[in-house]
Design a protein around this motif. Sequence first.
Motif, PDB file in Angstrom:
ATOM      1  N   ARG A 195       0.823  -1.208   0.000  1.00  0.00           N
ATOM      2  CA  ARG A 195       0.000   0.000   0.000  1.00  0.00           C
ATOM      3  C   ARG A 195       0.864   1.268   0.000  1.00  0.00           C
ATOM      4  N   LYS A 196       1.847   1.331   0.896  1.00  0.00           N
ATOM      5  CA  LYS A 196       2.710   2.522   0.972  1.00  0.00           C
ATOM      6  C   LYS A 196       3.554   2.683  -0.284  1.00  0.00           C
ATOM      7  N   PHE A 197       4.035   1.587  -0.817  1.00  0.00           N
ATOM      8  CA  PHE A 197       4.875   1.639  -2.011  1.00  0.00           C
ATOM      9  C   PHE A 197       4.069   2.143  -3.200  1.00  0.00           C
ATOM     10  N   ARG A 198       2.869   1.614  -3.375  1.00  0.00           N
ATOM     11  CA  ARG A 198       2.026   2.055  -4.495  1.00  0.00           C
ATOM     12  C   ARG A 198       1.648   3.526  -4.335  1.00  0.00           C
ATOM     13  N   HIS A 199       1.369   3.957  -3.124  1.00  0.00           N
ATOM     14  CA  HIS A 199       1.021   5.357  -2.886  1.00  0.00           C
ATOM     15  C   HIS A 199       2.207   6.272  -3.214  1.00  0.00           C
ATOM     16  N   ALA A 200       3.408   5.862  -2.839  1.00  0.00           N
ATOM     17  CA  ALA A 200       4.588   6.712  -3.030  1.00  0.00           C
ATOM     18  C   ALA A 200       5.110   6.701  -4.461  1.00  0.00           C
ATOM     19  N   THR A 201       5.059   5.553  -5.146  1.00  0.00           N
ATOM     20  CA  THR A 201       5.674   5.451  -6.467  1.00  0.00           C
ATOM     21  C   THR A 201       4.672   5.338  -7.609  1.00  0.00           C
ATOM     22  N   GLY A 202       3.443   4.959  -7.304  1.00  0.00           N
ATOM     23  CA  GLY A 202       2.450   4.777  -8.351  1.00  0.00           C
ATOM     24  C   GLY A 202       2.532   3.426  -9.038  1.00  0.00           C
ATOM     25  N   MET A 203       3.315   2.508  -8.508  1.00  0.00           N
ATOM     26  CA  MET A 203       3.431   1.175  -9.108  1.00  0.00           C
ATOM     27  C   MET A 203       3.661   0.136  -8.016  1.00  0.00           C
ATOM     28  N   THR A 204       3.568  -1.132  -8.408  1.00  0.00           N
ATOM     29  CA  THR A 204       3.787  -2.199  -7.434  1.00  0.00           C
ATOM     30  C   THR A 204       5.284  -2.338  -7.147  1.00  0.00           C
ATOM     31  N   VAL A 205       5.588  -3.031  -6.074  1.00  0.00           N
ATOM     32  CA  VAL A 205       6.977  -3.224  -5.667  1.00  0.00           C
ATOM     33  C   VAL A 205       7.773  -3.912  -6.780  1.00  0.00           C
ATOM     34  N   PHE A 206       7.243  -4.997  -7.324  1.00  0.00           N
ATOM     35  CA  PHE A 206       8.011  -5.750  -8.310  1.00  0.00           C
ATOM     36  C   PHE A 206       7.989  -5.108  -9.688  1.00  0.00           C
ATOM     37  N   ASP A 207       6.980  -4.298  -9.987  1.00  0.00           N
ATOM     38  CA  ASP A 207       7.053  -3.507 -11.228  1.00  0.00           C
ATOM     39  C   ASP A 207       8.224  -2.527 -11.135  1.00  0.00           C
ATOM     40  N   TRP A 208       8.378  -1.902  -9.965  1.00  0.00           N
ATOM     41  CA  TRP A 208       9.480  -0.961  -9.758  1.00  0.00           C
ATOM     42  C   TRP A 208      10.825  -1.677  -9.833  1.00  0.00           C
ATOM     43  N   ILE A 209      10.917  -2.819  -9.171  1.00  0.00           N
ATOM     44  CA  ILE A 209      12.169  -3.582  -9.162  1.00  0.00           C
ATOM     45  C   ILE A 209      12.539  -4.000 -10.589  1.00  0.00           C
ATOM     46  N   ASN A 210      11.581  -4.525 -11.334  1.00  0.00           N
ATOM     47  CA  ASN A 210      11.868  -4.939 -12.711  1.00  0.00           C
ATOM     48  C   ASN A 210      12.251  -3.765 -13.588  1.00  0.00           C
ATOM     49  N   ARG A 211      11.629  -2.629 -13.372  1.00  0.00           N
ATOM     50  CA  ARG A 211      11.974  -1.425 -14.131  1.00  0.00           C
ATOM     51  C   ARG A 211      13.413  -0.988 -13.843  1.00  0.00           C
ATOM     52  N   GLU A 212      13.796  -1.028 -12.583  1.00  0.00           N
ATOM     53  CA  GLU A 212      15.170  -0.677 -12.212  1.00  0.00           C
ATOM     54  C   GLU A 212      16.171  -1.686 -12.768  1.00  0.00           C
ATOM     55  N   ARG A 213      15.811  -2.953 -12.751  1.00  0.00           N
ATOM     56  CA  ARG A 213      16.692  -3.979 -13.303  1.00  0.00           C
ATOM     57  C   ARG A 213      16.889  -3.789 -14.800  1.00  0.00           C
TER      58      ARG A 213
END
Length: 182
Positions: free
Chosen positions: A108-126
């Motif tokens: 919940r906090k991650f989606r609120h802060a970044t606008g995406m799921t945790v693993f969407d963000w991780i995959n994007r960074e990778r």
Amino acid sequence: MSASNPAASTSTTVRCTPRAGSSRPPTWRCTCRPKTWGHAYAGDVGRLLVTAPRRLGGQAQFVKDSIRIAGEPALGSFLAWLREHLHEPLTLGGLAGHLHLSERSLVRKFRHATGMTVFDWINRERVASAKVLLETTEYRMSEIAAMVGFGCAETLRRHFERQVGTTAGSYRTTFRAALVAG
């Protein structure tokens, strides 16, 4: 107008001096020492200034650090920690435990802060890390996949093509050729 690069030892001043009533465009004078900034800075400036007339394979235009962080200082340090540990196998339970949160609260906090799921963000960074390695090294796809945390070349290929719109191999061919020619 003046701009400065905090990483450079000297400041950069760009002056626009339009003449009143003149039909000529304004002149720009740059009083910087570009050799002090390095290749990474030059690449960033080039991405801002140059747009390729035709991108192969429907490839997306350059986007750097487009992920927003909505005033969460604790999450900002967590994102920095995540960037340092992208090469490791990550689980939602392990990440939540690192922050001393439940998995649901982290999501919940991650989606609120970044606008995406945790693993969407991780995959994007990778994928962003893989792009840098494809542009600057000669490692094989399987080595790059392991270095950025995807584990195998097929996973890298799948995520890369989904996010960038072209294959990792054609991305390397395009940008390594540009780097060698430049």
